[in-house]
Design a protein around this motif. Structure first.
Motif, short mmCIF file in Angstrom:
data_model
loop_
_atom_site.label_atom_id
_atom_site.label_comp_id
_atom_site.label_asym_id
_atom_site.label_seq_id
_atom_site.Cartn_x
_atom_site.Cartn_y
_atom_site.Cartn_z
N HIS A 117 0.73 -1.11 -0.26
CA HIS A 117 -0.16 -0.33 -0.10
C HIS A 117 0.62 0.92 -0.23
N ILE A 118 2.18 0.96 0.49
CA ILE A 118 3.01 2.62 0.47
C ILE A 118 3.29 2.39 -0.57
N LEU A 119 3.69 1.79 -1.51
CA LEU A 119 4.27 1.62 -2.51
C LEU A 119 3.41 2.58 -3.44
N ASP A 120 2.01 1.99 -3.49
CA ASP A 120 0.83 2.43 -4.25
C ASP A 120 1.37 3.59 -4.68
N THR A 121 0.98 4.22 -2.95
CA THR A 121 0.45 5.89 -2.52
C THR A 121 1.88 6.63 -3.26
N TYR A 122 3.00 6.14 -2.91
CA TYR A 122 4.26 6.66 -3.17
C TYR A 122 5.16 6.05 -4.16
N PRO A 123 4.84 6.63 -5.76
CA PRO A 123 5.13 5.94 -6.66
C PRO A 123 6.69 6.23 -6.63
N ARG A 124 7.43 5.57 -7.25
CA ARG A 124 8.80 5.22 -7.33
C ARG A 124 9.66 6.25 -8.23
N ASP A 125 10.58 7.23 -8.06
CA ASP A 125 11.27 8.02 -9.50
C ASP A 125 12.67 7.08 -9.84
N ILE A 126 13.10 5.88 -8.57
CA ILE A 126 14.10 5.19 -8.18
C ILE A 126 13.97 4.17 -7.74
N GLN A 127 14.66 2.82 -7.60
CA GLN A 127 15.07 2.05 -7.01
C GLN A 127 16.20 1.14 -7.70
N LEU A 128 16.44 1.70 -5.90
CA LEU A 128 18.30 1.84 -6.20
C LEU A 128 18.79 -0.06 -5.65
N MET A 129 19.89 -1.06 -6.59
CA MET A 129 19.77 -2.00 -5.94
C MET A 129 21.35 -2.20 -6.41
#
Length: 250
Positions: A117-129
């Motif tokens: 739900h948090i991920l849906d609320t805040y779409p990510r600009d960058i996913q670092l891995m």
């Protein structure tokens, strides 16, 4: 796919910092999902320095994380401990919001739903891995289905050994499970950003770039993302064929 081939670990950290810093400066409400461990440690130092110097304003920034060990939240190996020691406790200004999986939750299914739900609320600009020696990203170990959504993963032996070495803990102390984003969530980020350094990762890099996309090398799936960005140093690229290096650096 965009590839940056740089000289060494410091150059890798600086290149990743530039990409993240540009996003933080250009976006009005940036969302950056981070990873932890030895690979991004230099990047974290650069972020702290720039933020505390006032070069970057994070007052409207959201920070998230790709994964979290299952265990006591304040144990030395947890993402929670890393994030507070290497970032949050060192900042003179605070982000708008930050979140991560709860390592010590008693209800794993609920925690996964909460974080999705948090991920849906805040779409990510960058996913670092970072990249595991066996090709894993997050805790998506070899064999993880490419349609997997966020889940609680069981570590492979090589991942447990890496954790033991990094945090100087015994096999009995090392966590065996980890909450992680699945490929669905990883690929939903606007830009998956993979940073890789050192000869220990060279075989995984070769499999990532030169072998067919396959669940035996989870990171290979990132090649399907149009904005996938890979930063690797010369040691990490040491097993690549000449043709691959030429293609990567043109």
């Amino acid at each position: 796919m965009q590839i940056h081939l740089v000289k060494d670990y410091n150059a890798m950290s600086a290149c990743a910092f530039d990409i993240i810093a540009n996003t933080l400066r250009q976006k009005s409400s940036p969302v950056i999902s981070l990873t932890t461990g030895a690979t991004p440690a230099g990047l974290f130092k650069l972020l702290v320095k720039a933020i505390n110097a006032g070069d970057i304003d994070i007052s409207n920034t959201v920070f998230l994380n790709i994964d979290e060990y299952v265990g006591n939240q304040r144990d030395v190996y947890t993402v929670h401990t890393f994030m507070f020691e290497r970032l949050y406790n060192q900042l003179t200004q605070k982000p708008k919001y930050f979140d991560m999986f709860n390592a010590g939750t008693l209800n794993k299914d609920y925690e996964i739903l909460r974080y999705k739900h948090i991920l849906d609320t805040y779409p990510r600009d960058i996913q670092l891995m970072g990249l595991g020696t066996n090709g894993h990203i997050g805790a998506c170990e070899p064999g993880t289905p490419f349609d997997a959504s966020a889940f609680c993963a069981e570590h492979k032996a090589s991942t447990i050994e890496s954790t033991m070495k990094l945090y100087n803990i015994t096999r009995e102390q090392a966590p065996t499970h980890m909450f992680t984003l699945g490929f669905r969530e990883i690929m939903a980020a606007d830009r998956p950003l993979l940073i890789v350094s050192g000869t220990s990762k060279a075989d995984a890099v070769r499999r990532l770039l030169e072998e067919p996309i396959n669940e035996s090398c989870p990171a290979s799936f990132l090649r399907n993302h149009p904005n996938f960005t890979l930063i690797l140093d010369e040691e990490a690229a040491s097993q690549l064929r000449k043709e691959t290096l030429e293609w990567a650096t043109r």
